[in-house]
Design a protein around this motif. Structure first.
Motif, PDB file in Angstrom:
ATOM      1  N   SER A  24      26.869 123.774  11.008  1.00 40.72           N
ATOM      2  CA  SER A  24      25.856 122.711  11.070  1.00 40.72           C
ATOM      3  C   SER A  24      24.914 122.786   9.882  1.00 40.72           C
ATOM      4  O   SER A  24      24.579 121.767   9.277  1.00 40.72           O
ATOM      5  CB  SER A  24      25.063 122.815  12.372  1.00 40.72           C
ATOM      6  N   ALA A  28      24.609 119.989   6.898  1.00 45.05           N
ATOM      7  CA  ALA A  28      23.304 119.364   6.634  1.00 45.05           C
ATOM      8  C   ALA A  28      22.801 119.674   5.233  1.00 45.05           C
ATOM      9  O   ALA A  28      21.792 119.115   4.809  1.00 45.05           O
ATOM     10  CB  ALA A  28      22.288 119.824   7.675  1.00 45.05           C
ATOM     11  N   VAL A 171      24.569 116.676  15.297  1.00 47.34           N
ATOM     12  CA  VAL A 171      23.625 116.219  14.262  1.00 47.34           C
ATOM     13  C   VAL A 171      24.135 116.601  12.879  1.00 47.34           C
ATOM     14  O   VAL A 171      24.048 115.812  11.932  1.00 47.34           O
ATOM     15  CB  VAL A 171      22.205 116.781  14.526  1.00 47.34           C
ATOM     16  N   GLY A 172      24.699 117.808  12.760  1.00 38.10           N
ATOM     17  CA  GLY A 172      25.256 118.240  11.474  1.00 38.10           C
ATOM     18  C   GLY A 172      26.365 117.316  11.003  1.00 38.10           C
ATOM     19  O   GLY A 172      26.420 116.929   9.828  1.00 38.10           O
ATOM     20  N   VAL A 174      26.775 114.149  11.840  1.00 44.14           N
ATOM     21  CA  VAL A 174      26.177 112.849  11.498  1.00 44.14           C
ATOM     22  C   VAL A 174      25.483 112.922  10.140  1.00 44.14           C
ATOM     23  O   VAL A 174      25.646 112.021   9.302  1.00 44.14           O
ATOM     24  CB  VAL A 174      25.198 112.384  12.599  1.00 44.14           C
ATOM     25  N   ILE A 175      24.734 113.988   9.888  1.00 45.81           N
ATOM     26  CA  ILE A 175      24.058 114.141   8.591  1.00 45.81           C
ATOM     27  C   ILE A 175      25.088 114.203   7.469  1.00 45.81           C
ATOM     28  O   ILE A 175      24.922 113.569   6.426  1.00 45.81           O
ATOM     29  CB  ILE A 175      23.146 115.385   8.582  1.00 45.81           C
ATOM     30  N   TYR A 176      26.165 114.963   7.699  1.00 46.53           N
ATOM     31  CA  TYR A 176      27.200 115.054   6.675  1.00 46.53           C
ATOM     32  C   TYR A 176      27.826 113.687   6.419  1.00 46.53           C
ATOM     33  O   TYR A 176      28.064 113.303   5.276  1.00 46.53           O
ATOM     34  CB  TYR A 176      28.275 116.066   7.084  1.00 46.53           C
ATOM     35  N   TYR A 177      28.082 112.950   7.489  1.00 43.27           N
ATOM     36  CA  TYR A 177      28.637 111.600   7.359  1.00 43.27           C
ATOM     37  C   TYR A 177      27.691 110.733   6.527  1.00 43.27           C
ATOM     38  O   TYR A 177      28.133 110.021   5.616  1.00 43.27           O
ATOM     39  CB  TYR A 177      28.850 110.990   8.743  1.00 43.27           C
ATOM     40  N   LEU A 178      26.404 110.781   6.832  1.00 43.40           N
ATOM     41  CA  LEU A 178      25.424 109.970   6.097  1.00 43.40           C
ATOM     42  C   LEU A 178      25.332 110.425   4.644  1.00 43.40           C
ATOM     43  O   LEU A 178      25.236 109.583   3.744  1.00 43.40           O
ATOM     44  CB  LEU A 178      24.056 110.058   6.773  1.00 43.40           C
ATOM     45  N   ARG A 179      25.367 111.726   4.399  1.00 41.01           N
ATOM     46  CA  ARG A 179      25.314 112.239   3.020  1.00 41.01           C
ATOM     47  C   ARG A 179      26.554 111.813   2.245  1.00 41.01           C
ATOM     48  O   ARG A 179      26.476 111.530   1.043  1.00 41.01           O
ATOM     49  CB  ARG A 179      25.228 113.774   3.024  1.00 41.01           C
ATOM     50  N   TRP A 180      27.705 111.774   2.916  1.00 39.06           N
ATOM     51  CA  TRP A 180      28.959 111.443   2.245  1.00 39.06           C
ATOM     52  C   TRP A 180      29.050 109.951   1.944  1.00 39.06           C
ATOM     53  O   TRP A 180      29.582 109.554   0.913  1.00 39.06           O
ATOM     54  CB  TRP A 180      30.124 111.879   3.136  1.00 39.06           C
TER      55      TRP A 180
END
Length: 182
Positions: A24, A28, A171-172, A174-180
Motif C-alpha cells: 500500500s 501510494a 486505498v493504495g 485507488v491512489i496508484y490507479y489515479l497516479r497512473w
C-alpha cells in the motif's frame, strides 16, 4: 492435517499483513518499490498459499466424499462452509491477476509495472474483498484451532486491524490507479 493448515494459515496471514502494508505504501508513492526482501516475502506467501490450497482441496474432497456416502448434502446448513471455499477460489483467481499485474521488471534499479487501468483496479479491489470475506469467515475456526479459549476480545482486535489494513490496501490501489491515469 487441520492443525498444520491452521499454523499455515497464521503464517500466510502474517505475511499478508506485511505484504499489504508495504504494498500500500509503495502504491501510494510513500515507499520505494522493488525491494528484494518484499519480493521474497511475496513469493514465500504465494508458496504457502499453494500448500493451503492443496490442503483445502483435499479437505473439500473428503467432505464431498462423506456427503455422497451419506446420501445427503445439507447445503443450507453448510452455506458457511461453501462460502469459505468459494471465497478461497475467488482469491486464487484474483491472485493470478495480481501476480500478472504486479510482476514488473527492474530497469536500471527502478521497478516498473505494467499498465494499470480500470479493469486492473477492479480486479485488485475484488481481491481485497475476497480476502476480507475469506479471512472474516475463517478467523473464528482459526482461533479455535490455535487453542484460544476466550477468543472474543482477541477476535475483535484482529478483525479491526485486518479491516484497517484491507482499507489501506484498497486505498493504495485507488491512489496508484489515479497516479497512473491522471
Amino acid at each position: 492435517m487441520r492443525k498444520f493448515n491452521a499454523v499455515l494459515s497464521m503464517g500466510i496471514l502474517a505475511l499478508f499483513l506485511v505484504h499489504a502494508i508495504a504494498g500500500s505504501f509503495q502504491l501510494a508513492g510513500v515507499m520505494a518499490g522493488g525491494s528484494v526482501i518484499m519480493k521474497a516475502v511475496a513469493w514465500l506467501m504465494l508458496g504457502l498459499i499453494m500448500i493451503h490450497v492443496i490442503i483445502g482441496c483435499k479437505l473439500t474432497a473428503d467432505t464431498l466424499r462423506i456427503q455422497k456416502k451419506a446420501g445427503v448434502s445439507y447445503y443450507k446448513e453448510n452455506k458457511l462452509f461453501w462460502l469459505r471455499r468459494s471465497s478461497g477460489f475467488a482469491i486464487m483467481i484474483f491472485i493470478l491477476f495480481h501476480v500478472l499485474i504486479f510482476l514488473g521488471k527492474e530497469e536500471n534499479g527502478i521497478f516498473r509495472l505494467s499498465y494499470f487501468g480500470s479493469l486492473q483496479l477492479l480486479s485488485q479491489i475484488l481481491l481485497v474483498l475476497s480476502v476480507a470475506v475469506h479471512v472474516l469467515t475463517n478467523i473464528k475456526p482459526l482461533m479455535i484451532a490455535a487453542g484460544t479459549k476466550s477468543y472474543t476480545r482477541i477476535l475483535i482486535d484482529i478483525l479491526f486491524i485486518l479491516s484497517v489494513i484491507l482499507i489501506l490496501s484498497g486505498v493504495g490501489f485507488v491512489i496508484y490507479y489515479l497516479r497512473w491515469n491522471f
